[in-house]
Design a protein around this motif. Structure first.
Motif, PDB file in Angstrom:
ATOM      1  N   ALA A 129       0.805  -1.229   0.000  1.00 21.48           N
ATOM      2  CA  ALA A 129       0.000   0.000   0.000  1.00 21.48           C
ATOM      3  C   ALA A 129       0.839   1.280   0.000  1.00 21.48           C
ATOM      4  N   PRO A 130       1.943   1.371   0.797  1.00 18.03           N
ATOM      5  CA  PRO A 130       2.735   2.609   0.755  1.00 18.03           C
ATOM      6  C   PRO A 130       3.330   2.900  -0.617  1.00 18.03           C
ATOM      7  N   LEU A 131       3.585   1.865  -1.411  1.00 12.91           N
ATOM      8  CA  LEU A 131       4.122   2.076  -2.747  1.00 12.91           C
ATOM      9  C   LEU A 131       3.078   2.651  -3.694  1.00 12.91           C
ATOM     10  N   LEU A 132       1.824   2.485  -3.331  1.00 13.62           N
ATOM     11  CA  LEU A 132       0.735   2.947  -4.186  1.00 13.62           C
ATOM     12  C   LEU A 132       0.112   4.237  -3.677  1.00 13.62           C
ATOM     13  N   MET A 141      -9.837   6.995  -6.137  1.00 15.38           N
ATOM     14  CA  MET A 141      -8.804   5.991  -5.914  1.00 15.38           C
ATOM     15  C   MET A 141      -7.439   6.683  -5.901  1.00 15.38           C
ATOM     16  N   PRO A 142      -6.428   6.058  -5.256  1.00 17.47           N
ATOM     17  CA  PRO A 142      -5.078   6.611  -5.344  1.00 17.47           C
ATOM     18  C   PRO A 142      -4.646   6.755  -6.791  1.00 17.47           C
ATOM     19  N   ALA A 143      -3.813   7.743  -7.065  1.00 12.58           N
ATOM     20  CA  ALA A 143      -3.484   8.087  -8.448  1.00 12.58           C
ATOM     21  C   ALA A 143      -2.841   6.937  -9.208  1.00 12.58           C
ATOM     22  N   GLY A 144      -2.073   6.075  -8.544  1.00 18.10           N
ATOM     23  CA  GLY A 144      -1.407   4.968  -9.227  1.00 18.10           C
ATOM     24  C   GLY A 144      -2.310   3.795  -9.530  1.00 18.10           C
ATOM     25  N   THR A 145      -3.576   3.914  -9.195  1.00 23.09           N
ATOM     26  CA  THR A 145      -4.490   2.789  -9.377  1.00 23.09           C
ATOM     27  C   THR A 145      -4.722   2.475 -10.851  1.00 23.09           C
ATOM     28  N   LEU A 148      -2.010   0.363 -12.427  1.00 23.49           N
ATOM     29  CA  LEU A 148      -2.018  -0.923 -11.738  1.00 23.49           C
ATOM     30  C   LEU A 148      -3.155  -1.812 -12.235  1.00 23.49           C
ATOM     31  N   LEU A 149      -4.354  -1.241 -12.310  1.00 26.00           N
ATOM     32  CA  LEU A 149      -5.503  -2.025 -12.750  1.00 26.00           C
ATOM     33  C   LEU A 149      -5.417  -2.346 -14.236  1.00 26.00           C
ATOM     34  N   ALA A 150      -4.889  -1.435 -15.037  1.00 27.08           N
ATOM     35  CA  ALA A 150      -4.751  -1.706 -16.469  1.00 27.08           C
ATOM     36  C   ALA A 150      -3.813  -2.882 -16.715  1.00 27.08           C
ATOM     37  N   GLN A 202       0.911   8.255 -15.256  1.00 22.07           N
ATOM     38  CA  GLN A 202       1.123   9.692 -15.282  1.00 22.07           C
ATOM     39  C   GLN A 202       2.426  10.005 -14.539  1.00 22.07           C
ATOM     40  N   PRO A 203       2.984  11.188 -14.726  1.00 22.83           N
ATOM     41  CA  PRO A 203       4.208  11.540 -13.993  1.00 22.83           C
ATOM     42  C   PRO A 203       4.019  11.384 -12.490  1.00 22.83           C
ATOM     43  N   GLY A 204       5.020  10.823 -11.835  1.00 26.86           N
ATOM     44  CA  GLY A 204       4.966  10.622 -10.400  1.00 26.86           C
ATOM     45  C   GLY A 204       4.333   9.312  -9.976  1.00 26.86           C
ATOM     46  N   GLN A 205       3.986   8.448 -10.929  1.00 25.98           N
ATOM     47  CA  GLN A 205       3.331   7.176 -10.606  1.00 25.98           C
ATOM     48  C   GLN A 205       4.248   5.977 -10.865  1.00 25.98           C
TER      49      GLN A 205
END
Length: 488
Positions: A129-132, A141-145, A148-150, A202-205
């Motif tokens: 979770a901290p990585l996401l 949802m958190p931006a990195g979702t 991850l889901l794709a 996206q940038p930062g993910q």
């Protein structure tokens, strides 16, 4: 009506009474009726049929075309000939010499183990979770979702199709060919999943992208181990993630420890998959030759099936997040319960097949068989939904921060469970394209509704799941009520 006289009985009643006419004796010079000869030749098979369609299937499997039937037997087609044969031969259902065998018998322990290895990888999201973590993105949802889901959905689609092709080779008795298929296809699937995650990022993910790449590698290794019957090995590889996730629910391990445990499970799964492939493709392993390779298009519906069912399970977690906030994404007891329930679901599918064969032996008419099959279907589905309810209730009670179980959320969970079990049942009978189409359409409708913000997400979930469950239920009744569907 041939073979009978219709007479008005004494007393002036308008009721007609059927009086059998004595059979006509064939003149000694007349040729034998070819239908009589065919009835004598297939006597045992015809006597055990519960519907003329079974006889028609046998005639067609013997290579009798409609032209041949018209010329030889004077009947328009195989169905007309089958109906006459069915009428000429008395029903007989001889008991086997020994106790009837159940080719669909399987142990519950093995199915439960498969359910565990389906569900335990979800604990990696708890541990990682901290990585996401990051700013809130689409749908709360958190931006990195998104990446991850794709990547996950890409892996589900690819590996479902790849598994079917490998199983098709196994069905031909060629394990080396199945292993070579996995050796080629699994790395391609892992690369494809990682590339899709990068494309959606996206940038930062980039921490989420790295997690997604590891997820893609794990899905590839797990596919290899599951197809080659290495469930115990895969379970062992998941132990580090399982232990770390359970600890993370009540403590806060350092990020370095979390990453180490995630890598330990990933590297173990990759090593075990590589070893399994090396054993199966080693020189000297016997191969079967002389058979045609399985057709590639035959695996495409299984990829579509993976897409539809995967998204439906995913949307149960997203629905919790939309209603109860991002904290529900970590707990996700509905999605965990659905994946854990796949083990008991598999066992109940086997039980349905076994009980259907028993009903086929015991039934003496198509109506009796449909009644027996309907009862078995209702019993197995009820058993599965009971297991799903118990798992969801246990997850809600044990996991901190889990949303409450009840009302619309419970109804959606049970409807999605009905969809998954009915779709798996249809797939087991070869109707994978129908099941995959219904699930994919339902998942697509849910996607469009969420993206466009059409109505309450909970209402959308219930509507989509209810419609899909209804359609699949009708398909099950239509297909499984026919005796011929159970003859393989």
């Amino acid at each position: 009506m041939s073979g009978s006289l219709w007479l008005t009985p004494p007393g002036g009643s308008d009721t007609l009474t059927r009086i059998p006419r004595p059979p006509r004796q064939r003149p000694g010079w007349a040729a034998a009726d070819p239908v009589d000869e065919l009835a004598r030749r297939l006597d045992d098979v015809i006597a055990q049929a519960v519907h003329p369609d079974e006889i028609a299937a046998i005639l067609e499997s013997d290579g009798m075309t409609d032209d041949h039937i018209r010329l030889t037997y004077g009947r328009p087609d195989s169905f007309a000939l089958a109906e006459e044969l069915y009428a000429r031969v008395e029903r007989r259902f001889p008991e086997p010499a020994g106790p009837p065998t159940d080719p669909w018998h399987t142990g519950l322990a093995g199915c439960v183990l498969r359910g565990l290895v389906f569900a335990l990888p979800g604990l990696a999201y708890v541990l990682g979770a901290p990585l996401l973590a990051g700013p809130t993105g689409a749908l709360g949802m958190p931006a990195g979702t998104v990446p991850l889901l794709a990547g996950a959905v890409t892996g589900w689609v690819w590996n479902q199709a790849l598994s079917h092709r490998a199983y098709a080779w196994l069905g031909l008795g060629d394990r080396p060919a199945a292993a070579r298929t996995l050796l080629t296809g699994a790395p391609v699937g892992a690369l494809l999943g990682a590339l899709v995650a990068v494309a959606c990022a996206q940038p930062g993910q980039w921490s989420a992208v790295a997690f997604s790449a590891g997820q893609s590698l794990y899905l590839a290794a797990a596919t290899v181990l599951l197809v080659l019957d290495r469930e115990k090995s895969l379970f062992g590889a998941l132990l580090p993630v399982t232990a770390g996730a359970l600890a993370a629910l009540w403590t806060d391990p350092p990020t370095a420890v979390r990453v180490a445990l995630l890598l330990a499970s990933l590297l173990a799964a990759l090593a075990l998959a590589g070893r399994a492939l090396a054993v199966e493709t080693a020189p000297g392993v016997p191969e079967r030759t002389g058979h045609a390779a399985p057709r590639l298009p035959a695996s495409l519906p299984y990829g579509l099936f993976g897409l539809g069912t995967g998204l439906l399970v995913l949307y149960t977690a997203i629905g919790d997040v939309l209603v109860y906030g991002p904290a529900a994404a970590v707990a996700a007891p509905s999605a965990v319960a659905l994946t854990l329930s796949m083990g008991p679901a598999e066992w109940l599918l086997y039980r349905f097949r076994g009980e259907s064969l028993a009903g086929l032996r015991a039934s003496t008419s198509p109506r009796a068989f449909r009644r027996s099959t309907s009862g078995t279907l209702a019993l197995c589905l009820s058993g599965y939904l009971t297991v799903l309810l118990v798992l969801a209730a246990a997850g809600t009670a044990l996991v901190p921060g889990a949303p409450p179980l009840g009302g619309v959320r419970l109804l959606t969970l049970l409807l999605i469970g009905s969809v998954l079990w009915a779709a798996l049942l249809l797939q087991s009978f070869g109707a994978v394209l129908s099941a995959a189409t219904v699930c994919a359409v339902a998942a697509g409708a849910h996607t469009v509704a969420l993206a466009a913000g059409l109505g309450d997400p909970r209402a959308v979930g219930v509507t989509v799941a209810g419609a899909a469950a209804t359609v699949l239920g009708v398909l099950c009744c239509v297909l499984l009520g026919r005796a011929t569907a159970h003859r393989h």
